[in-house]
Every structure is written in structure tokens, then in C-alpha cells.
Design a protein around this motif. Structure first.
Motif, PDB file in Angstrom:
ATOM      1  N   GLY A  56       0.814  -1.220   0.000  1.00 45.38           N
ATOM      2  CA  GLY A  56       0.000   0.000   0.000  1.00 45.38           C
ATOM      3  C   GLY A  56       0.842   1.263   0.000  1.00 45.38           C
ATOM      4  N   GLN A  57       1.890   1.273   0.815  1.00 49.31           N
ATOM      5  CA  GLN A  57       2.777   2.444   0.862  1.00 49.31           C
ATOM      6  C   GLN A  57       3.506   2.640  -0.461  1.00 49.31           C
ATOM      7  OE1 GLN A  57       5.262   1.522   4.205  1.00 49.31           O
ATOM      8  NE2 GLN A  57       3.697   2.054   5.707  1.00 49.31           N
ATOM      9  N   ALA A  58       3.967   1.535  -1.065  1.00 51.34           N
ATOM     10  CA  ALA A  58       4.683   1.627  -2.338  1.00 51.34           C
ATOM     11  C   ALA A  58       3.761   2.116  -3.453  1.00 51.34           C
ATOM     12  CB  ALA A  58       5.295   0.282  -2.694  1.00 51.34           C
ATOM     13  N   MET A  59       2.521   1.640  -3.455  1.00 47.38           N
ATOM     14  CA  MET A  59       1.558   2.106  -4.462  1.00 47.38           C
ATOM     15  C   MET A  59       1.244   3.585  -4.256  1.00 47.38           C
ATOM     16  SD  MET A  59      -0.985  -1.206  -4.626  1.00 47.38           S
ATOM     17  CE  MET A  59      -2.241  -0.342  -5.533  1.00 47.38           C
ATOM     18  N   LYS A  60       1.050   3.988  -3.021  1.00 46.09           N
ATOM     19  CA  LYS A  60       0.754   5.391  -2.727  1.00 46.09           C
ATOM     20  C   LYS A  60       1.896   6.291  -3.175  1.00 46.09           C
ATOM     21  CE  LYS A  60      -0.619   8.438   1.042  1.00 46.09           C
ATOM     22  NZ  LYS A  60      -0.955   8.525   2.479  1.00 46.09           N
ATOM     23  N   ALA A  61       3.141   5.870  -2.925  1.00 49.13           N
ATOM     24  CA  ALA A  61       4.309   6.657  -3.347  1.00 49.13           C
ATOM     25  C   ALA A  61       4.343   6.815  -4.859  1.00 49.13           C
ATOM     26  CB  ALA A  61       5.590   5.997  -2.844  1.00 49.13           C
ATOM     27  N   GLN A  62       4.032   5.756  -5.584  1.00 43.57           N
ATOM     28  CA  GLN A  62       4.036   5.845  -7.043  1.00 43.57           C
ATOM     29  C   GLN A  62       2.900   6.724  -7.559  1.00 43.57           C
ATOM     30  OE1 GLN A  62       6.473   4.863  -9.137  1.00 43.57           O
ATOM     31  NE2 GLN A  62       7.445   4.505  -7.161  1.00 43.57           N
ATOM     32  N   HIS A  63       1.727   6.633  -6.932  1.00 49.11           N
ATOM     33  CA  HIS A  63       0.610   7.490  -7.343  1.00 49.11           C
ATOM     34  C   HIS A  63       0.905   8.965  -7.073  1.00 49.11           C
ATOM     35  CE1 HIS A  63      -2.387   3.958  -7.301  1.00 49.11           C
ATOM     36  NE2 HIS A  63      -2.096   4.287  -8.538  1.00 49.11           N
ATOM     37  N   ALA A  64       1.707   9.256  -6.057  1.00 48.59           N
ATOM     38  CA  ALA A  64       2.084  10.643  -5.773  1.00 48.59           C
ATOM     39  C   ALA A  64       3.018  11.196  -6.848  1.00 48.59           C
ATOM     40  CB  ALA A  64       2.759  10.738  -4.402  1.00 48.59           C
ATOM     41  N   LYS A  65       3.768  10.317  -7.511  1.00 48.68           N
ATOM     42  CA  LYS A  65       4.724  10.738  -8.536  1.00 48.68           C
ATOM     43  C   LYS A  65       4.112  10.814  -9.931  1.00 48.68           C
ATOM     44  CE  LYS A  65       8.544   8.550  -6.104  1.00 48.68           C
ATOM     45  NZ  LYS A  65       9.491   7.423  -6.129  1.00 48.68           N
ATOM     46  N   GLY A  66       3.068  10.040 -10.179  1.00 49.38           N
ATOM     47  CA  GLY A  66       2.464  10.012 -11.507  1.00 49.38           C
ATOM     48  C   GLY A  66       1.375   8.955 -11.571  1.00 49.38           C
ATOM     49  N   LYS A  67       0.662   8.940 -12.662  1.00 49.25           N
ATOM     50  CA  LYS A  67      -0.445   7.997 -12.808  1.00 49.25           C
ATOM     51  C   LYS A  67       0.074   6.612 -13.163  1.00 49.25           C
ATOM     52  CE  LYS A  67      -3.760  11.457 -13.956  1.00 49.25           C
ATOM     53  NZ  LYS A  67      -4.910  11.852 -14.672  1.00 49.25           N
ATOM     54  N   ALA A  68      -0.543   5.627 -12.544  1.00 49.16           N
ATOM     55  CA  ALA A  68      -0.201   4.238 -12.822  1.00 49.16           C
ATOM     56  C   ALA A  68      -1.387   3.356 -12.447  1.00 49.16           C
ATOM     57  CB  ALA A  68       1.028   3.809 -12.030  1.00 49.16           C
ATOM     58  N   SER A  69      -1.523   2.282 -13.185  1.00 45.98           N
ATOM     59  CA  SER A  69      -2.537   1.280 -12.891  1.00 45.98           C
ATOM     60  C   SER A  69      -1.840   0.062 -12.295  1.00 45.98           C
ATOM     61  CB  SER A  69      -3.261   0.896 -14.190  1.00 45.98           C
ATOM     62  OG  SER A  69      -4.147  -0.169 -13.964  1.00 45.98           O
ATOM     63  N   PHE A  70      -2.420  -0.505 -11.239  1.00 42.46           N
ATOM     64  CA  PHE A  70      -1.889  -1.705 -10.608  1.00 42.46           C
ATOM     65  C   PHE A  70      -2.930  -2.814 -10.718  1.00 42.46           C
ATOM     66  CE2 PHE A  70       0.399   1.705  -8.545  1.00 42.46           C
ATOM     67  CZ  PHE A  70       1.679   1.201  -8.396  1.00 42.46           C
ATOM     68  N   VAL A  71      -2.508  -3.966 -11.157  1.00 44.69           N
ATOM     69  CA  VAL A  71      -3.359  -5.149 -11.190  1.00 44.69           C
ATOM     70  C   VAL A  71      -2.746  -6.138 -10.201  1.00 44.69           C
ATOM     71  CG1 VAL A  71      -4.256  -7.017 -12.606  1.00 44.69           C
ATOM     72  CG2 VAL A  71      -3.988  -4.729 -13.592  1.00 44.69           C
ATOM     73  N   CYS A  72      -3.538  -6.534  -9.196  1.00 42.96           N
ATOM     74  CA  CYS A  72      -3.002  -7.372  -8.119  1.00 42.96           C
ATOM     75  C   CYS A  72      -3.882  -8.595  -7.881  1.00 42.96           C
ATOM     76  CB  CYS A  72      -2.951  -6.581  -6.810  1.00 42.96           C
ATOM     77  SG  CYS A  72      -2.026  -5.046  -6.891  1.00 42.96           S
ATOM     78  N   LYS A  73      -3.197  -9.672  -7.475  1.00 44.17           N
ATOM     79  CA  LYS A  73      -3.875 -10.881  -7.002  1.00 44.17           C
ATOM     80  C   LYS A  73      -3.370 -11.134  -5.587  1.00 44.17           C
ATOM     81  CE  LYS A  73      -3.608 -12.941 -11.553  1.00 44.17           C
ATOM     82  NZ  LYS A  73      -2.962 -14.024 -12.314  1.00 44.17           N
ATOM     83  N   PHE A  74      -4.281 -11.314  -4.653  1.00 46.05           N
ATOM     84  CA  PHE A  74      -3.942 -11.577  -3.260  1.00 46.05           C
ATOM     85  C   PHE A  74      -4.377 -13.004  -2.928  1.00 46.05           C
ATOM     86  CE2 PHE A  74      -4.445  -7.046  -3.675  1.00 46.05           C
ATOM     87  CZ  PHE A  74      -3.450  -6.522  -2.892  1.00 46.05           C
ATOM     88  N   LEU A  75      -3.432 -13.796  -2.439  1.00 41.76           N
ATOM     89  CA  LEU A  75      -3.728 -15.183  -2.089  1.00 41.76           C
ATOM     90  C   LEU A  75      -3.248 -15.466  -0.672  1.00 41.76           C
ATOM     91  CD1 LEU A  75      -2.394 -15.319  -5.316  1.00 41.76           C
ATOM     92  CD2 LEU A  75      -3.821 -17.310  -5.071  1.00 41.76           C
ATOM     93  N   GLY A  76      -4.114 -16.013   0.151  1.00 37.15           N
ATOM     94  CA  GLY A  76      -3.728 -16.354   1.509  1.00 37.15           C
ATOM     95  C   GLY A  76      -2.707 -17.478   1.510  1.00 37.15           C
ATOM     96  N   GLY A  77      -1.700 -17.349   2.359  1.00 35.16           N
ATOM     97  CA  GLY A  77      -0.660 -18.358   2.470  1.00 35.16           C
ATOM     98  C   GLY A  77       0.593 -17.953   1.728  1.00 35.16           C
ATOM     99  N   ASP A  78       1.642 -18.726   1.936  1.00 38.73           N
ATOM    100  CA  ASP A  78       2.919 -18.488   1.279  1.00 38.73           C
ATOM    101  C   ASP A  78       3.008 -19.420   0.076  1.00 38.73           C
ATOM    102  OD1 ASP A  78       5.570 -18.318   0.427  1.00 38.73           O
ATOM    103  OD2 ASP A  78       6.338 -18.092   2.450  1.00 38.73           O
ATOM    104  N   LEU A  79       2.801 -18.893  -1.101  1.00 42.64           N
ATOM    105  CA  LEU A  79       2.762 -19.693  -2.323  1.00 42.64           C
ATOM    106  C   LEU A  79       3.982 -19.476  -3.208  1.00 42.64           C
ATOM    107  CD1 LEU A  79      -1.013 -19.154  -3.132  1.00 42.64           C
ATOM    108  CD2 LEU A  79       0.041 -21.081  -1.967  1.00 42.64           C
ATOM    109  N   ARG A  80       5.095 -19.063  -2.602  1.00 45.59           N
ATOM    110  CA  ARG A  80       6.292 -18.820  -3.420  1.00 45.59           C
ATOM    111  C   ARG A  80       6.730 -20.117  -4.085  1.00 45.59           C
ATOM    112  NH1 ARG A  80      10.511 -16.895   1.085  1.00 45.59           N
ATOM    113  NH2 ARG A  80       8.614 -16.542   2.241  1.00 45.59           N
ATOM    114  N   PRO A  81       7.303 -19.972  -5.281  1.00 47.72           N
ATOM    115  CA  PRO A  81       7.741 -21.160  -6.022  1.00 47.72           C
ATOM    116  C   PRO A  81       8.911 -21.860  -5.356  1.00 47.72           C
ATOM    117  CG  PRO A  81       8.216 -19.139  -7.253  1.00 47.72           C
ATOM    118  CD  PRO A  81       7.524 -18.756  -6.002  1.00 47.72           C
TER     119      PRO A  81
END
Length: 81
Positions: A56-81
Motif C-alpha cells: 500500500g505504501q509503495a503504491m501510494k508513493a508511485q501514485h504521488a509521482k504520476g499515474k499508474a494502474s496496478f493489477v493485483c492478485k492476493f492469495l492467503g498463504g505463502d505460495l512462493r515457487p
């Protein structure tokens, strides 16, 4: 509880690489998170509340600098490869 997030960032600018790199760099400032990047997206893994706060903080910082669209998927648990 752990959380896995897959994020694709689309800066609305001709010079789109620097904002994407700045976003990834901001995520990587947090050693308690695991951040994996590839050509299509960035994946973030870690404690649920911390991942949400940092992303959230990283997205907010980027929105303060310029316009950007973020597409996110949130999954419960640690699903790293």
C-alpha cells in the motif's frame, strides 16, 4: 498468517521503466519480505499485515509521482515457487 501477492504495474507514461523499477526497489527495502520479479509481474510474500502495509505504501508513493494502474492478485498463504 502469510500472504502472497502478484502485482503488475502499468505506468501511464512514455518512460515507464523508471517508475516500475522505483516500485520494485521500494518493495525490496523490506528484508522481511520475499520479492520475486519477472518480465510480467512482481510477487511479494510475507506476513499478511506487513505485505499489505508495504504494498500500500509503495503504491501510494508511485501514485504521488504520476499515474499508474496496478493489477493485483492476493492469495492467503505463502505460495512462493
Amino acid at each position: 498468517m502469510q500472504l502472497s501477492v502478484e502485482i503488475s504495474m502499468y505506468p501511464l507514461a512514455d518512460d515507464y521503466i523508471p517508475p516500475i523499477q522505483a516500485f520494485i526497489d521500494e518493495l525490496n527495502r523490506h528484508p522481511e519480505l520475499k520479492v520475486i520479479t519477472n518480465t510480467m509481474s512482481t510477487q511479494v510474500f510475507g506476513p499478511y499485515d506487513l505485505v499489505l502495509a508495504v504494498v500500500g505504501q509503495a503504491m501510494k508513493a508511485q501514485h504521488a509521482k504520476g499515474k499508474a494502474s496496478f493489477v493485483c492478485k492476493f492469495l492467503g498463504g505463502d505460495l512462493r515457487p
